[in-house]
Design an enzyme around this catalytic site. Sequence first.
Site, PDB file in Angstrom:
ATOM      1  CG  HIS A 179      -6.318   3.224  10.277  1.00 21.68           C
ATOM      2  ND1 HIS A 179      -5.025   3.716  10.262  1.00 21.68           N
ATOM      3  CD2 HIS A 179      -6.971   3.916  11.248  1.00 21.68           C
ATOM      4  CE1 HIS A 179      -4.905   4.653  11.186  1.00 21.68           C
ATOM      5  NE2 HIS A 179      -6.058   4.787  11.809  1.00 21.68           N
ATOM      6  CB  CYS A 273      -1.010   5.136   5.250  1.00 23.95           C
ATOM      7  SG  CYS A 273      -1.833   3.619   5.704  1.00 23.95           S
TER       8      CYS A 273
HETATM    9  N1  ARG Z   1       1.790   4.044  12.586  1.00 22.36           N
HETATM   10  C1  ARG Z   1       0.561   4.633  12.140  1.00 22.36           C
HETATM   11  C2  ARG Z   1      -0.551   4.290  13.121  1.00 22.36           C
HETATM   12  O1  ARG Z   1      -0.584   3.199  13.605  1.00 22.36           O
HETATM   13  C3  ARG Z   1       0.204   4.156  10.754  1.00 22.36           C
HETATM   14  C4  ARG Z   1      -0.972   4.859  10.175  1.00 22.36           C
HETATM   15  C5  ARG Z   1      -1.374   4.325   8.840  1.00 22.36           C
HETATM   16  N2  ARG Z   1      -2.351   5.121   8.220  1.00 22.36           N
HETATM   17  C6  ARG Z   1      -3.455   4.662   7.632  1.00 22.36           C
HETATM   18  N3  ARG Z   1      -4.167   5.483   6.947  1.00 22.36           N
HETATM   19  N4  ARG Z   1      -3.829   3.414   7.737  1.00 22.36           N
HETATM   20  O2  ARG Z   1      -1.374   5.109  13.430  1.00 22.36           O
END
Ligand code: ARG
Length: 280
Positions: A179, A273
Site C-alpha cells: 500500500h 493503517c
Molecule cells: N492485513 C491488511 C491487508 O493486507 C493490512 C492493511 C494495512 N493497511 C494499510 N493502510 N496499509 O490488507
Amino acid sequence: MIPETLPVPSAAQRVATPRRYLMCPPDHFAVTYTINPWMDPETPVDASLAARQWEALRDAYLDLGHQVDAIKPVEGLPDMVFAANGATVVAGKVLAASFRNQERQPEGPAYREWFRRNGFSEIHDPAFVNEGEGDFLFAGRWVLAGHGFRSDPHAHLEAQEFFGLPVIGLRLVDPRYYHLDTAMAVLDETTVAYFPEAFSPGSQDVLRRLYPDAIIATAEDAAVFGLNAVSDGLNVLLPREATGLIAQLAERGFQPIGMDLSELLKAGGSVKCCTLELRD
Ligand code: ARG
C-alpha cells in the site's frame, strides 16, 4: 540598528491543526489468512496486547486534541481494524472503498454504512478496486495514489473526477510495501517522507520532481513500517522502532511520537493503517 546576521531559527515553525479520525477497535483482530508478506497465520497474536496498543494510539490522538470517532468492528473481519482502508474523505466527500481480496470485501459496505449514518451525504460507490487511504494520500494540492498491488489505476481517474483534484499515480514494486501508506508519509502540504526503492524508477523520478526536499527513509526504517505515520502538521505518530526517521523528523522541526504497534504489524499494519482521516 540592523544586526549583520539574523538569528537562524532552530527549526521551521510547524503548526498542528486539529484533526478528526475514524478508528476501528481491534476486537476481532487476528491473522487468519495471508494477503501480504507480513501475515503468517502461524505466528501467534496477543489480542489483549493489540487492544492496549490500539488504545494507546487512540489516547495519543485525544491527548493532542484530535477527535476520534469509532466504527463498530464486525466479527469475521480481522483486518477491519485498519480503518485507513475503509474510504478516502476529502472536503466532506467520501470515496467508498472496494477491496481487492475477497477476505476483506465486506469491509467496503461496512465502512460505507458508517458514513451514511454519520451525516456524510456525498458518497461515491467505487467502480474500481481502491483500498482507501492505504493507496490514496491527500497531499494538499493533489492526491498521491499507489497502484501495483491493491488499488486499480483506473481508480485513480475515478478519484480525480470525484474529488476534482489532480491524482498522481505512483507504481509500487516491492510486495512488502503493498500500500502507498507503507512506503510514504505525507507530513504537511509540502513535505513528505518516502522509501525510494518501494517505487518504480519512473515513479521515483516523479517523486524527486514533486518533492526535491523530501525526507528519504532508510531500508531499516521502512522495514519497521516507519513510513506508516500520521502527521497533524507538527506531531508525527509513527512506530517507535523507526529511530532513524524519528531523528530526521526532529531535525526538520516535527515532533515525532513513537508508538508500539507490534501486534498490528503482524498483519502488515501500523499507525497510519489504523487511522482514517475525515477531512471537512
Ligand atoms: N492485513 C491488511 C491487508 O493486507 C493490512 C492493511 C494495512 N493497511 C494499510 N493502510 N496499509 O490488507
